[in-house]
Structure formats: C-alpha cells, structure tokens
Enzyme design. Structure first.
Site, PDB file in Angstrom:
ATOM      1  N   GLY A   1       0.776  -1.245   0.000  1.00 38.20           N
ATOM      2  CA  GLY A   1       0.000   0.000   0.000  1.00 38.20           C
ATOM      3  C   GLY A   1       0.803   1.288   0.000  1.00 38.20           C
TER       4      GLY A   1
ATOM      5  CD  GLU B   1       2.467   0.584   7.007  1.00 38.30           C
ATOM      6  OE1 GLU B   1       1.918   0.703   5.897  1.00 38.30           O
ATOM      7  OE2 GLU B   1       2.503  -0.489   7.622  1.00 38.30           O
ATOM      8  CG  ASP B   2      -0.932   2.104   2.976  1.00 37.81           C
ATOM      9  OD1 ASP B   2      -0.332   1.576   3.936  1.00 37.81           O
ATOM     10  OD2 ASP B   2      -1.763   1.480   2.290  1.00 37.81           O
TER      11      ASP B   2
ATOM     12  CG  ASP C   1      -6.926   0.362  10.432  1.00 39.09           C
ATOM     13  OD1 ASP C   1      -7.632   0.917  11.270  1.00 39.09           O
ATOM     14  OD2 ASP C   1      -7.385  -0.184   9.404  1.00 39.09           O
TER      15      ASP C   1
ATOM     16  CG  PHE D   1     -13.079  -0.133   3.743  1.00 40.92           C
ATOM     17  CD1 PHE D   1     -12.352  -1.111   4.401  1.00 40.92           C
ATOM     18  CD2 PHE D   1     -12.977  -0.043   2.356  1.00 40.92           C
ATOM     19  CE1 PHE D   1     -11.541  -1.995   3.697  1.00 40.92           C
ATOM     20  CE2 PHE D   1     -12.166  -0.925   1.636  1.00 40.92           C
ATOM     21  CZ  PHE D   1     -11.447  -1.900   2.316  1.00 40.92           C
ATOM     22  CB  VAL D   2     -10.052   5.139   3.209  1.00 43.08           C
ATOM     23  CG1 VAL D   2     -10.936   6.166   3.880  1.00 43.08           C
ATOM     24  CG2 VAL D   2      -8.966   4.635   4.149  1.00 43.08           C
TER      25      VAL D   2
ATOM     26  CG  ASP E   1      -6.131  -3.510  -1.585  1.00 47.32           C
ATOM     27  OD1 ASP E   1      -5.634  -3.207  -0.490  1.00 47.32           O
ATOM     28  OD2 ASP E   1      -6.469  -4.675  -1.876  1.00 47.32           O
TER      29      ASP E   1
ATOM     30  NE  ARG F   1      -2.894  -2.844  -4.016  1.00 44.99           N
ATOM     31  CZ  ARG F   1      -2.756  -3.128  -2.718  1.00 44.99           C
ATOM     32  NH1 ARG F   1      -2.494  -2.176  -1.861  1.00 44.99           N
ATOM     33  NH2 ARG F   1      -2.891  -4.370  -2.284  1.00 44.99           N
TER      34      ARG F   1
HETATM   35  C1  PRP Z   1      -2.281  -2.210   5.373  1.00 46.12           C
HETATM   36  C2  PRP Z   1      -1.327  -1.031   5.496  1.00 46.12           C
HETATM   37  C3  PRP Z   1      -0.557  -1.325   6.743  1.00 46.12           C
HETATM   38  C4  PRP Z   1      -1.524  -2.126   7.579  1.00 46.12           C
HETATM   39  C5  PRP Z   1      -2.107  -1.240   8.617  1.00 46.12           C
HETATM   40  O1  PRP Z   1      -1.662  -3.215   4.653  1.00 46.12           O
HETATM   41  O2  PRP Z   1      -0.499  -0.888   4.378  1.00 46.12           O
HETATM   42  O3  PRP Z   1       0.614  -2.066   6.473  1.00 46.12           O
HETATM   43  O4  PRP Z   1      -2.554  -2.597   6.718  1.00 46.12           O
HETATM   44  O5  PRP Z   1      -3.037  -1.920   9.394  1.00 46.12           O
HETATM   45  P1  PRP Z   1      -2.843  -2.150  10.932  1.00 46.12           P
HETATM   46  O6  PRP Z   1      -2.433  -0.875  11.581  1.00 46.12           O
HETATM   47  O7  PRP Z   1      -4.235  -2.593  11.368  1.00 46.12           O
HETATM   48  O8  PRP Z   1      -1.835  -3.238  11.150  1.00 46.12           O
HETATM   49  P2  PRP Z   1      -2.458  -4.472   4.056  1.00 46.12           P
HETATM   50  O9  PRP Z   1      -2.310  -5.590   5.033  1.00 46.12           O
HETATM   51  O10 PRP Z   1      -3.844  -4.063   3.696  1.00 46.12           O
HETATM   52  O11 PRP Z   1      -1.627  -4.874   2.779  1.00 46.12           O
HETATM   53  P3  PRP Z   1      -1.341  -4.038   1.443  1.00 46.12           P
HETATM   54  O12 PRP Z   1      -0.564  -2.787   1.854  1.00 46.12           O
HETATM   55  O13 PRP Z   1      -0.513  -4.956   0.613  1.00 46.12           O
HETATM   56  O14 PRP Z   1      -2.659  -3.691   0.799  1.00 46.12           O
END
Ligand code: PRP
Length: 182
Positions: free
Chosen positions: A49, A104-105, A108, A157-158, A164, A170
């Site tokens: 992400g 990080e994107d 959460d 949910f964004v 994605d 994305r």
């Molecule tokens: C997302 C995002 C962070 C993580 C954050 O990745 O890029 O790495 O979730 O969530 P958290 O704070 O609850 O741990 P994702 O697992 O969706 O994978 P991606 O980046 O490949 O889409």
C-alpha cells in the site's frame, strides 16, 4: 480536479483530494529533508500500500537516502489480539547504525507497525521513526509512535492512493471512503 471513476457499482466518497495529498507531501518532504540532513537515511516502504506514497514523498525530498521495501503477512482475525505478523519479504540493505524511516499508507490497529518496529529495532538502527499518510486513532489496538503524519481520518473504510479493496482502487489519486456492497 480529481475525478472519481469507480470500477463498478461501489459507492465512493472523497475524503482527501488529490490537491490535499500533493500539498501534504510537499510539506512532509520538506520537514523530513530538514530533520535528516547530513545523516545516513534509509526509507522503508511497507508493501504494498505505501508504494505510491513513498515514491511521491521521496520526490519531494532534497537529501540523499536509500530506499528499501519490506513485506509482512496479514494477521488473521484470530491473531489480531496478539499481533502475530511475519515477514514475507525482508529488507535487502542493512540498517545497522543508520537512520530508518518506515513509510506506511495507513496505521490502523497498529499491529503491523508494532511488529515492524519491534523487529527492526533488533537490527540496531541509529534511529527508527514512522511516517504515515493516514492515521486511524479510533482503530488502535496497540500504541505505536507516529512521527510524521499526513491526515487523521475516522474509522471508515478507505481506498485510493495505494489502499485497495480486493486489489482495486490503489491507483486512485485521492483517498475515498468506500461503502462496500452488502
Ligand atoms: C495495510 C497497510 C498497513 C496495515 C495497517 O496493509 O499498508 O501495512 O494494513 O493496518 P494495521 O495498523 O491494522 O496493522 P495491508 O495488510 O492491507 O496490505 P497491502 O498494503 O498490501 O494492501
């Protein structure tokens, strides 16, 4: 202006515009460049992400740095309370004695970042900080430091700008709330 072109009947609502993202990235790139001037910096993107954000952010920096990527597995529902995550693609460079900025994107629950911080700390970096485009304080399970932040958003949910839904959206140049079909 950013145009929203959903791929299907999903409903999208703009939360952060392309212009707001661009402005914020200029601001963050300037600040990071000032803070790390004269230091050996490694920018670490967390796949997948964060890739759009990392690339655009580094384009706005005016200091030297190295880029590397790390990938971690998604934790299962069952594991979410314990924060069990594992590395599926490790760094190629050594971060020992270097300044490290994790990009990080979104932060959460904080479980992914919490794990990454614990893991990378054992490699003896000179410094370890975090930059995230989006921060969702309301979803936090574990406390994690966020040193550079783009936008605080509520528990919605964004998608877009790297984020994605089933691998779609994305490449939107903005952040939108996706009202997922029931
Ligand atoms: C997302 C995002 C962070 C993580 C954050 O990745 O890029 O790495 O979730 O969530 P958290 O704070 O609850 O741990 P994702 O697992 O969706 O994978 P991606 O980046 O490949 O889409």
């Amino acid at each position: 202006m950013s145009e929203l072109k959903p791929y299907d009947d999903n409903q999208l609502k703009v939360i952060v515009t392309q212009e707001q993202i661009e402005e914020k990235i200029i601001e963050l790139g300037k600040k990071i460049s000032e803070d790390y001037a004269g230091q050996e910096l490694v920018m670490i993107g967390v796949l997948r992400g964060s890739t759009y954000f990392l690339i655009d952010l580094t384009r706005k920096m005016n200091i030297p740095f190295a880029i590397d990527f790390i990938s971690i597995s998604q934790y299962s529902e069952q594991a979410s309370s314990t924060g069990v995550v594992r590395i599926t693609k490790d760094l190629d460079v050594s971060i020992s004695d270097k300044q490290v900025l994790i990009v990080e994107d979104i932060v959460d629950t904080g479980l992914s970042l919490g794990y990454l911080l614990r893991n990378l700390k054992t490699r003896n970096p000179a410094g370890l900080k975090v930059c995230t485009l989006l921060n969702v304080e309301a979803r936090r399970i574990v406390e994690v430091p966020v040193d550079y932040k783009g936008f605080d958003i509520p528990n919605i949910f964004v998608v877009g700008y790297g984020l994605d839904y089933n691998e779609k959206y994305r490449n939107l140049q903005l952040i939108a709330e996706l009202k997922r079909p029931k």
